[in-house]
Design a protein around this motif. Sequence first.
Motif, PDB file in Angstrom:
ATOM      1  N   ASP A  40       6.863   3.031  -8.486  1.00 41.34           N
ATOM      2  CA  ASP A  40       7.217   3.624  -7.254  1.00 41.34           C
ATOM      3  C   ASP A  40       8.752   4.168  -6.895  1.00 41.34           C
ATOM      4  N   ASN A  95      -1.626   8.966  -3.057  1.00 41.68           N
ATOM      5  CA  ASN A  95      -2.794   8.264  -2.770  1.00 41.68           C
ATOM      6  C   ASN A  95      -3.317   7.977  -4.239  1.00 41.68           C
ATOM      7  N   LEU A 106       4.675   6.999  -7.687  1.00 40.25           N
ATOM      8  CA  LEU A 106       3.858   6.240  -6.418  1.00 40.25           C
ATOM      9  C   LEU A 106       4.470   6.383  -5.284  1.00 40.25           C
ATOM     10  N   THR A 128       5.582   6.130  -1.693  1.00 37.68           N
ATOM     11  CA  THR A 128       5.345   5.433  -0.380  1.00 37.68           C
ATOM     12  C   THR A 128       5.513   6.069   0.756  1.00 37.68           C
ATOM     13  N   THR A 179       1.089  -1.134   0.022  1.00 30.80           N
ATOM     14  CA  THR A 179       0.036   0.069   0.036  1.00 30.80           C
ATOM     15  C   THR A 179       0.844   1.281  -0.010  1.00 30.80           C
ATOM     16  N   PHE A 180       0.492   2.426  -0.029  1.00 37.25           N
ATOM     17  CA  PHE A 180       1.014   3.773   0.063  1.00 37.25           C
ATOM     18  C   PHE A 180       1.572   3.886   1.205  1.00 37.25           C
ATOM     19  N   SER A 234      -3.387  -2.225  -2.773  1.00 38.76           N
ATOM     20  CA  SER A 234      -2.135  -1.793  -3.013  1.00 38.76           C
ATOM     21  C   SER A 234      -2.032  -0.802  -3.772  1.00 38.76           C
ATOM     22  N   LYS A 235      -0.576  -0.320  -4.115  1.00 40.28           N
ATOM     23  CA  LYS A 235      -0.303   0.568  -5.264  1.00 40.28           C
ATOM     24  C   LYS A 235      -0.489   0.202  -6.598  1.00 40.28           C
TER      25      LYS A 235
END
Length: 334
Positions: A194, A269, A223, A225, A95-96, A107-108
Motif C-alpha cells: 500500500d 479494489n 494498493l 486506500t 480494507t481499501f 482486507s487489502k
Amino acid sequence: MIFTNSIALYLLPLALIPLFLGMQRQESYPSLAGLEPDRLSRAISWALRLAGVAAIASLILGMAGVALRERTVERFGQGAHIVLLIDRSASMNDTFAGRQPSGAEESKSSAAKRLIKEFVVEREHDRFGVAAFSTAPMHVVPITDHKDIVLGAIDAIDRPGLAFTDVGRGLAMALSMIEEDVHQGSRAIVLVSDGVAVVGRRIQDALRMEFARRPVHLYFVYLRTEGSNSMFAEPAPGVEDTPQALPERHLNKFFQSLRIPYHAYEAENAAAIKSAITDIGKLEQTPLVYTERVPQYDLSRWAYVLAALALGLLLAAKLCERTLKLPGAPGHAA
C-alpha cells in the motif's frame, strides 16, 4: 534404482522355488499317456508358478527397500522466475476504505492473497519465490517450481502485520533471492504494497547498484486506500513535494529512475488487483529451460502391493481346487 537394505537381496534365489516345486495338490492317476495335451491346464500351471515367483521376489524387494534414486529432470516452458514481495505492514490489514474489515469486506492483504494464489496456479511453468516485509524483510520461500509450497507461503500473508514498511530492505532481499537462483530465464519482482514508505538515500544507492548488476523486471502493484494520494498525481499547489509528504509519488519516481523494465499499477479494489496481475502475466512470457530435483521415491510399497496381488491369485487358485471321486478310479483334483 537403489536399495536401503541390500542384504535382503541375497534371498532372491528363493524366488525360483515355484519353478521346481508344484503349486497344486498332488493326485495319483493310472496313466495320462492316452490323453491329448491340455494346453490350457499347462498355461494355468505356469501362470501359478510365475505368480509364486512374483510373490516371493516382490516380498524380498520390499524388505530390501527398493527405491528410485534422487535425480534431476530438465523441463521446458514459457514464463518467468518471479519473486513475490508482499507488504505485511499493519495498514495492509485494513480494507481499501481504510477501516477494519467487517461483514463481507476483506482486507487489502486478503484480497491480494486470493488473487495472487490464482495467478500462481494459472502460471503453469513459472517459478516463484516469496518474501515479505514490514519492519524487517522475511525470506519465506526461495524460487521454486513446487506450487504447493508457494501457495502455503501466500496463505500466511494476511496474518496480522507490524507497524512499519521497510520496502527498501524488502527489495534488497528479493534481489538476493534472484541472485541465488542459477536457472536461466526472465526474472521479475512483483511488489505488492500500500506504498506508504520512504526509502533512505543510502538504500537507494545500494539498490541502484544491485539492479544495474542483473536484468530484472520490476512490477509495483500499489494498493491505494480510499482518500490517499495517487502515486501518479502531481502535487497540488502549496503541497510540499518531498518523500515524507508524498511517499507514494516519490517511491514511484525512484523506481522509474532505476533504468530497468518497470511497470506500476494503482489498485483501489480487488478487480483492479486482478487486472494488474493479469497484465503482468501477459508481459512475462519468455522461454524457460530449468532443471527440477526429483526426490528419492520409495518403491517398496508397490512391491508389497504386487506381492499381495500374487498371493491373492495363489490363494484363489488353492480355494478352487476340488477332488473328484469317480466310480472305480482313484480320486483326482480338477
